[in-house]
Write an enzyme that holds these catalytic residues in place. Structure first.
Site, mmCIF file in Angstrom:
data_model
loop_
_atom_site.group_PDB
_atom_site.id
_atom_site.type_symbol
_atom_site.label_atom_id
_atom_site.label_comp_id
_atom_site.label_asym_id
_atom_site.label_seq_id
_atom_site.Cartn_x
_atom_site.Cartn_y
_atom_site.Cartn_z
ATOM 1 N N HIS A 13 -14.462 1.386 31.304
ATOM 2 C CA HIS A 13 -13.150 1.298 32.779
ATOM 3 C C HIS A 13 -13.029 -0.335 32.209
ATOM 4 O O HIS A 13 -11.611 -0.480 33.058
ATOM 5 C CB HIS A 13 -14.862 -0.005 33.736
ATOM 6 C CG HIS A 13 -14.111 -0.471 34.780
ATOM 7 N ND1 HIS A 13 -14.587 0.346 35.999
ATOM 8 C CD2 HIS A 13 -13.695 -1.322 35.057
ATOM 9 C CE1 HIS A 13 -13.120 -0.026 37.095
ATOM 10 N NE2 HIS A 13 -13.030 -0.940 36.630
ATOM 11 N N GLU A 14 -13.228 -1.512 31.801
ATOM 12 C CA GLU A 14 -12.469 -2.922 31.197
ATOM 13 C C GLU A 14 -11.371 -2.222 30.861
ATOM 14 O O GLU A 14 -10.467 -2.618 30.703
ATOM 15 C CB GLU A 14 -13.847 -3.693 30.777
ATOM 16 C CG GLU A 14 -14.771 -4.290 31.940
ATOM 17 C CD GLU A 14 -14.258 -4.353 32.941
ATOM 18 O OE1 GLU A 14 -13.112 -5.811 32.940
ATOM 19 O OE2 GLU A 14 -14.452 -4.846 34.067
ATOM 20 N N HIS A 17 -8.244 -0.990 32.475
ATOM 21 C CA HIS A 17 -7.580 -2.597 32.442
ATOM 22 C C HIS A 17 -7.020 -3.291 31.357
ATOM 23 O O HIS A 17 -5.331 -3.442 31.627
ATOM 24 C CB HIS A 17 -8.650 -3.779 33.068
ATOM 25 C CG HIS A 17 -8.602 -2.679 34.171
ATOM 26 N ND1 HIS A 17 -8.734 -2.861 35.530
ATOM 27 C CD2 HIS A 17 -10.502 -3.021 35.195
ATOM 28 C CE1 HIS A 17 -9.532 -2.386 36.579
ATOM 29 N NE2 HIS A 17 -10.758 -2.990 36.329
ATOM 30 N N ASP A 95 -12.402 -3.227 43.202
ATOM 31 C CA ASP A 95 -10.254 -2.662 42.288
ATOM 32 C C ASP A 95 -9.750 -2.387 43.920
ATOM 33 O O ASP A 95 -8.743 -2.786 43.527
ATOM 34 C CB ASP A 95 -10.781 -2.158 41.061
ATOM 35 C CG ASP A 95 -11.049 -3.201 39.510
ATOM 36 O OD1 ASP A 95 -11.439 -4.151 39.126
ATOM 37 O OD2 ASP A 95 -11.489 -2.320 39.097
#
Length: 200
Positions: A13-14, A17, A95
């Site tokens: 997930h990170e 980004h 988000d």
């Protein structure tokens, strides 16, 4: 989900980004990415550093805002790519709320809407009231169009640079935090270049 599976999810997930942020032209620099636990819970944060010019002016172009939307969706898109659409989690709820809020303001407050909505502030932070039903539908349709374009941009970028996504996620699983220098080095090794076409 088990801790190992949740840790892997946080890493991807990170990393999503981070990859979109690293490869998006004229966007804030990626300062660091971390999946360190916080208060006994699984953590995860991607920190960006705005340019001096951005901080001083406080003004945002449509290009910058579209990039911000694509970056915000990067975590969700990475989850879809790794887990499949049916296994995406609620991890990206904040988000998604941020994306809707920014896209809505782009159309209804900042005059970035198309279809005859551009150049008019239909709402304000002080709430000018509700636009007509027809205008409200046009605003919603334009918001969806902007968000869809940002999602497609994020998906194209992460698909093209899946190897970089995997490498950053694996580095996070090993080190839990990756700094700006290492991120830039990894992006350069993978031939990471900016993806154009952020404005619909």
């Amino acid at each position: 989900k088990s801790f190992v599976a949740a840790h892997r999810l946080a890493a991807y997930h990170e990393a999503g980004h981070a990859v979109v942020g690293l490869l998006t032209p004229d966007f804030d620099g990626v300062q660091k990415v971390s999946i360190l636990p916080y208060a006994g819970k699984l953590g995860g944060i991607t920190l960006f550093t705005p340019s001096e010019e951005q901080l001083e002016s406080g003004l945002y172009s449509k290009t910058y805002l579209m990039a911000q939307l694509a970056v915000a969706l990067g975590g969700r898109v990475a989850e879809e790519m790794v887990l499949g659409e049916d296994e995406v989690t609620t991890r990206g709820a904040n988000d998604l709320q941020q994306v809707r809020r920014i896209a809505r303001r782009m159309v209804a407050q900042w005059g970035f809407g198309g279809s005859g909505l551009g150049g008019v502030a239909w709402e304000s932070d002080n709430d000018w009231g509700t636009p007509s039903r027809e205008t409200a539908r046009e605003i919603d349709a334009e918001v969806l169009k902007i968000v869809t374009h940002a999602y497609e941009t994020s998906f194209a970028l992460l698909s093209t640079h899946r190897d970089l996504l995997d490498e950053i996620a694996n580095e996070l699983l090993e080190q839990e935090t990756v700094g700006a220098e290492k991120l830039a080095e990894m992006a350069a090794q993978h031939g990471g270049g900016p993806l154009q076409g952020l404005i619909p």
